[in-house]
Design a protein around this motif. Structure first.
Motif, PDB file in Angstrom:
ATOM      1  N   TRP A 132      37.018  22.122 -32.285  1.00  0.00           N
ATOM      2  CA  TRP A 132      36.994  23.087 -33.397  1.00  0.00           C
ATOM      3  C   TRP A 132      35.911  24.142 -33.182  1.00  0.00           C
ATOM      4  O   TRP A 132      36.178  25.356 -33.239  1.00  0.00           O
ATOM      5  CB  TRP A 132      36.776  22.317 -34.707  1.00  0.00           C
ATOM      6  N   HIS A 133      34.702  23.689 -32.914  1.00  0.00           N
ATOM      7  CA  HIS A 133      33.604  24.639 -32.766  1.00  0.00           C
ATOM      8  C   HIS A 133      33.736  25.478 -31.500  1.00  0.00           C
ATOM      9  O   HIS A 133      33.418  26.683 -31.507  1.00  0.00           O
ATOM     10  CB  HIS A 133      32.265  23.894 -32.780  1.00  0.00           C
ATOM     11  N   LEU A 134      34.201  24.874 -30.417  1.00  0.00           N
ATOM     12  CA  LEU A 134      34.339  25.622 -29.170  1.00  0.00           C
ATOM     13  C   LEU A 134      35.419  26.692 -29.293  1.00  0.00           C
ATOM     14  O   LEU A 134      35.209  27.857 -28.896  1.00  0.00           O
ATOM     15  CB  LEU A 134      34.663  24.659 -28.028  1.00  0.00           C
ATOM     16  N   ALA A 135      36.573  26.330 -29.849  1.00  0.00           N
ATOM     17  CA  ALA A 135      37.639  27.315 -30.026  1.00  0.00           C
ATOM     18  C   ALA A 135      37.189  28.439 -30.949  1.00  0.00           C
ATOM     19  O   ALA A 135      37.479  29.621 -30.707  1.00  0.00           O
ATOM     20  CB  ALA A 135      38.888  26.631 -30.580  1.00  0.00           C
ATOM     21  N   THR A 136      36.450  28.088 -31.998  1.00  0.00           N
ATOM     22  CA  THR A 136      35.942  29.093 -32.930  1.00  0.00           C
ATOM     23  C   THR A 136      34.955  30.025 -32.237  1.00  0.00           C
ATOM     24  O   THR A 136      35.001  31.258 -32.413  1.00  0.00           O
ATOM     25  CB  THR A 136      35.277  28.413 -34.139  1.00  0.00           C
ATOM     26  N   VAL A 172      40.910  22.231 -35.976  1.00  0.00           N
ATOM     27  CA  VAL A 172      41.117  22.421 -34.540  1.00  0.00           C
ATOM     28  C   VAL A 172      42.350  23.280 -34.295  1.00  0.00           C
ATOM     29  O   VAL A 172      42.311  24.258 -33.539  1.00  0.00           O
ATOM     30  CB  VAL A 172      41.260  21.059 -33.824  1.00  0.00           C
ATOM     31  N   ARG A 173      43.442  22.941 -34.943  1.00  0.00           N
ATOM     32  CA  ARG A 173      44.693  23.674 -34.735  1.00  0.00           C
ATOM     33  C   ARG A 173      44.589  25.094 -35.291  1.00  0.00           C
ATOM     34  O   ARG A 173      45.107  26.044 -34.689  1.00  0.00           O
ATOM     35  CB  ARG A 173      45.857  22.916 -35.362  1.00  0.00           C
ATOM     36  N   ALA A 174      43.913  25.236 -36.439  1.00  0.00           N
ATOM     37  CA  ALA A 174      43.760  26.578 -37.024  1.00  0.00           C
ATOM     38  C   ALA A 174      42.922  27.484 -36.132  1.00  0.00           C
ATOM     39  O   ALA A 174      43.101  28.711 -36.139  1.00  0.00           O
ATOM     40  CB  ALA A 174      43.121  26.461 -38.410  1.00  0.00           C
ATOM     41  N   ALA A 175      42.011  26.894 -35.358  1.00  0.00           N
ATOM     42  CA  ALA A 175      41.173  27.688 -34.449  1.00  0.00           C
ATOM     43  C   ALA A 175      41.897  28.051 -33.161  1.00  0.00           C
ATOM     44  O   ALA A 175      41.347  28.770 -32.320  1.00  0.00           O
ATOM     45  CB  ALA A 175      39.897  26.914 -34.122  1.00  0.00           C
ATOM     46  N   GLY A 176      43.106  27.540 -32.985  1.00  0.00           N
ATOM     47  CA  GLY A 176      43.910  27.918 -31.823  1.00  0.00           C
ATOM     48  C   GLY A 176      43.957  26.900 -30.712  1.00  0.00           C
ATOM     49  O   GLY A 176      44.655  27.107 -29.713  1.00  0.00           O
ATOM     50  N   ALA A 177      43.233  25.808 -30.846  1.00  0.00           N
ATOM     51  CA  ALA A 177      43.226  24.776 -29.819  1.00  0.00           C
ATOM     52  C   ALA A 177      44.432  23.850 -29.978  1.00  0.00           C
ATOM     53  O   ALA A 177      45.079  23.822 -31.033  1.00  0.00           O
ATOM     54  CB  ALA A 177      41.937  23.975 -29.878  1.00  0.00           C
ATOM     55  N   SER A 178      44.714  23.095 -28.925  1.00  0.00           N
ATOM     56  CA  SER A 178      45.854  22.179 -28.939  1.00  0.00           C
ATOM     57  C   SER A 178      45.385  20.731 -28.861  1.00  0.00           C
ATOM     58  O   SER A 178      44.340  20.432 -28.278  1.00  0.00           O
ATOM     59  CB  SER A 178      46.777  22.456 -27.745  1.00  0.00           C
ATOM     60  N   VAL A 199      27.356  17.226 -33.844  1.00  0.00           N
ATOM     61  CA  VAL A 199      27.118  17.228 -32.397  1.00  0.00           C
ATOM     62  C   VAL A 199      28.103  18.155 -31.691  1.00  0.00           C
ATOM     63  O   VAL A 199      27.750  18.866 -30.750  1.00  0.00           O
ATOM     64  CB  VAL A 199      27.202  15.794 -31.835  1.00  0.00           C
ATOM     65  N   GLY A 200      29.346  18.176 -32.153  1.00  0.00           N
ATOM     66  CA  GLY A 200      30.350  19.034 -31.529  1.00  0.00           C
ATOM     67  C   GLY A 200      29.971  20.503 -31.554  1.00  0.00           C
ATOM     68  O   GLY A 200      30.261  21.245 -30.610  1.00  0.00           O
ATOM     69  N   ALA A 201      29.324  20.953 -32.624  1.00  0.00           N
ATOM     70  CA  ALA A 201      28.899  22.351 -32.712  1.00  0.00           C
ATOM     71  C   ALA A 201      27.843  22.663 -31.661  1.00  0.00           C
ATOM     72  O   ALA A 201      27.834  23.745 -31.050  1.00  0.00           O
ATOM     73  CB  ALA A 201      28.357  22.643 -34.117  1.00  0.00           C
ATOM     74  N   LEU A 202      26.942  21.713 -31.438  1.00  0.00           N
ATOM     75  CA  LEU A 202      25.878  21.902 -30.450  1.00  0.00           C
ATOM     76  C   LEU A 202      26.417  21.827 -29.029  1.00  0.00           C
ATOM     77  O   LEU A 202      26.024  22.606 -28.156  1.00  0.00           O
ATOM     78  CB  LEU A 202      24.786  20.853 -30.665  1.00  0.00           C
TER      79      LEU A 202
END
Length: 444
Positions: free
Chosen positions: A23-27, A170-176, A404-407
């Motif tokens: 989620w954070h990476l795609a964003t 995750v899906r809203a940010a464009g990732a699969s 942690v995912g954001a970092l």
């Protein structure tokens, strides 16, 4: 959906860390104009939340003796609070009640929480602690509690619902996200991971993230990393320690209406954690269960349909490569809680509250449990290996650490994060270990 044959960022594991990172990476990629989020692919061998995140109790706290953990958890609580509805997050707070043996530890935790602006209240003295808890619960009766730390933030989240919320982000940010895909091996080029082999084909990638919870042992081996690690101890000795040690989680549900465990105001209480060095006797037959320090945690939870909580995990006692992680959770024929846990937990609940006396008969006798893969010092490792493989090894602190995912996303984009620096793999050989408390729990 079809499994892509290539991707820029491949995340293995659709639990709390894998989904949060995606989620954070795609964003970040979208916001920085570096892509549209489709560069991120999450795969999981079973389903979203099929591992440790899906069986988590859901407690979210900042009650850590280690300054690095405390700062990291404050960041994660910010993320939980950013969208309580999507994450099914209940910010009811968290209370730790502890004996004199842990007094100094708790006082230090409170002082350091104040230093980082984390709202909490400290209560000291047996009489003051008893009065404080009786004001919250009229039937409170736990003996020997001499210090209380009441964190006004934190609480708990409904694990399955929160993972659904993350999946939507995750899906809203464009990732699969593709499930039912098992990783079988890795390919290397110039000592970097160039492709991930799966039972659905080979996926070439530029970066890979291992966010696989208790299956980290297997990905670690595929990365050809060591099964033992030299650890420099505080006394200067260096010991060769196993990289992974498995512990069996101990959690269960008392099958009563959650409304029976409201506070004196008729509202949801904080999550309660009690550590005690008072002898613990069986609530049914009066026999001694333990005269050593023990601890439990519990909360009313409508998602679980009762009072849900647990106790300290039990070490499996076998080398990591001899532990069967699959089938996992309630499907495991080996690692589910037994009668010893039921006896201990229900007796401890009765020690704490009169309303729980004689209620063992309503303990919900259904499979409960899971495994955690612990590091040499029982704290996480967040680090890169083989040039482009990022390992998120949470040492069973995982579910609560949604931030942690954001970092990690920022580190994948070339921005080292100070909050993650104390959790590098190199700390073991350097002797830069986290301090340990007097808690009976290995993760405190």
């Amino acid at each position: 959906m079809m499994v892509p044959t290539q991707t820029q960022y491949l995340i293995i594991g659709a639990g709390i860390h894998g989904l949060s990172t995606a989620w954070h990476l795609a964003t970040e990629l979208r916001e920085r104009g570096l892509g549209d989020g489709s560069e991120v692919l999450v795969i999981d061998k079973t389903a979203v939340g099929a591992g440790a995140s899906g069986v988590a109790c859901g407690v979210i706290r900042n009650n850590y003796f280690q300054p690095a953990m405390r700062k990291l958890m404050a960041h994660s609580v910010d993320v939980w609070e950013s969208d309580p509805e999507a994450f099914s997050y209940h910010g009811v707070g968290y209370v730790q009640a502890a004996p004199e043996a842990m007094h100094a530890d708790v006082v230090q935790i409170h002082a350091e929480q104040q230093a980082i602006g984390y709202d909490s209240e400290l209560v000291e003295g047996v009489d003051a602690c008893h009065d404080y808890m009786r004001e919250m619960f009229s039937d409170w009766q736990a003996p020997g509690i001499s210090v209380i730390l009441h964190e006004k933030r934190g609480g708990y989240a409904n694990n399955v619902a929160s993972l659904r919320g993350l999946e939507e982000k995750v899906r809203a940010a464009g990732a699969s996200i593709v499930t039912g895909v098992t990783v079988t091996g890795l390919q290397f080029t110039d000592d970097r991971v160039s492709a991930v082999e799966t039972d659905a084909g080979t996926i070439t990638c530029e970066h890979v993230v291992a966010a696989v919870g208790p299956w980290v042992r297997d990905l670690w081996s595929m990365l050809e990393l060591p099964s033992t690690v030299p650890v420099r101890m505080p006394d200067g000795r260096t010991v060769d320690a196993p990289m992974w040690t498995y512990w069996a989680l101990q959690e269960g549900i008392l099958g009563i209406d959650p409304n029976e465990f409201m506070d004196n105001r008729g509202e949801f209480p904080p999550v309660i954690h009690v550590d005690s060095d008072a002898p613990l006797y069986d609530d049914v037959d009066g026999e001694l269960i333990t005269d050593r320090i023990w601890g439990i945690y519990y909360k009313p939870d409508f998602h679980f349909g009762g009072v849900q909580g647990g106790a300290s995990p039990e070490q499996v006692g076998r080398p990591a490569d001899m532990v069967a992680v699959d089938p996992y959770g309630v499907d495991s024929p080996e690692f589910v809680v037994g009668e010893d846990f039921v006896r201990m937990w229900t007796s401890a609940l009765a020690v704490c509250h009169k309303r729980f006396e004689g209620r063992r008969d309503v303990y919900r006798k259904e499979p409960s449990g899971g495994l955690g893969a612990f590091t040499p010092d029982s704290f996480p490792v967040f680090d890169s290996f083989r040039g482009n493989a990022y390992v998120i090894a949470d040492s069973n602190h995982g579910y609560k650490m949604i931030g942690v995912g954001a970092l990690v996303a920022k580190e994948l984009l070339g921005e080292p994060q100070d909050l993650l620096e104390p959790f590098r793999f190199g700390r073991y050989e350097a002797g830069e270990l986290h301090p340990t408390s007097h808690s009976p729990f290995p993760w405190s």
